[in-house]
Scaffold this active site. Sequence first.
Site, PDB file in Angstrom:
ATOM      1  N   HIS A  37       9.302   1.903  -6.439  1.00 13.28           N
ATOM      2  CA  HIS A  37       8.869   3.292  -6.557  1.00 13.28           C
ATOM      3  C   HIS A  37       9.273   4.016  -5.280  1.00 13.28           C
ATOM      4  CE1 HIS A  37       5.697   2.004  -3.875  1.00 13.28           C
ATOM      5  NE2 HIS A  37       5.291   1.105  -4.762  1.00 13.28           N
ATOM      6  N   HIS A  40       8.983   2.277  -1.900  1.00 12.08           N
ATOM      7  CA  HIS A  40      10.051   1.328  -1.539  1.00 12.08           C
ATOM      8  C   HIS A  40      11.316   2.075  -1.124  1.00 12.08           C
ATOM      9  CE1 HIS A  40       7.710  -1.174  -4.537  1.00 12.08           C
ATOM     10  NE2 HIS A  40       7.776  -1.998  -3.512  1.00 12.08           N
ATOM     11  N   SER A 188       1.881   2.646  -4.909  1.00 13.16           N
ATOM     12  CA  SER A 188       1.772   1.198  -5.059  1.00 13.16           C
ATOM     13  C   SER A 188       2.217   0.813  -6.459  1.00 13.16           C
ATOM     14  CB  SER A 188       0.307   0.774  -4.864  1.00 13.16           C
ATOM     15  OG  SER A 188       0.110  -0.537  -5.360  1.00 13.16           O
TER      16      SER A 188
END
Length: 288
Positions: A37, A40, A188
């Site tokens: 996501h 990252h 997350s």
Amino acid sequence: MTRPRVHETVADLRQGIAAARAAGRRIALVPTMGALHEGHLSLVRAARARAEHVVVSIFVNPTQFAPTEDFDAYPRDNEADIRMLEELSVEGVFLPSVAEMYPQGFATGVTVGGPSAGLESVTRPHFFNGVAIVVTKLLLAALPDVAVFGEKDYQQLAVVRRFVTDLGIPTEILGAPTVREADGLAMSSRNRYLDAGARRTAALIPQVLTQAIARIEAGEPAASVLAEGTAQLAKGGFAVDYLELRDAATLAPVGPQSDSARLLVAARLGSTRLIDNMAVARPASGWA
Ligand code: PAF
């Protein structure tokens, strides 16, 4: 756009990295478990700012999951991940199998003391041993100049810094700031498990952190502020694992020697466990 080269073995990864080094390129590694996501992708951008050859590893590491945790259910979509990395012009994706990382008869561990004590280790005692062995293996496989980890997993970052120093692994560890949704929720891979109601409730976590930090920095005693924050989360429907103030560098309890601190939280909404943390500046009057 060029599709990143996918390495499924350590030997192939090393060959790709050796070629990049021979061309004078600096190497950066971004270890991930996939389900990428925007959080990252911010790590990948931080890696790109430091290196001309960026490798992202995607490996859902079984040793950091307890038997009761969500290893099988952990989201996996390698093709979607590789497409996102292609858009960022990542050079390499390391996609090893479990057998490549943990060959038959695997019997070695890396155990870290210091910053791994408490917090996540209370409910997940196996977790940092699993992270330490897999990150050690990833760093030894790639021997990058720099490896990037998110501050979102702040205790993990502190543990990685500790064993990289202790073992003399010649890689710089770079911590990258947490990326947040518009309402402040830290990004997350686990947020996708939240239904619409739980997703709205989850925004209470950054709110509680922000309010508690303002009060602690203004000199209010941390113990009472944290007790109130815990009660506020519980009232909102969370089962709180911890809300703790720790030394930012060592993760030991905050003391007079602490130049700065970190407020860390883990709380469960139904079966989804969320973690977050934020920086806390030392109050002008010292820690109360
Ligand atoms: O933070 C993660 O995604 C994982 O713990 C890591 C660092 C990739 C090790 O498996």
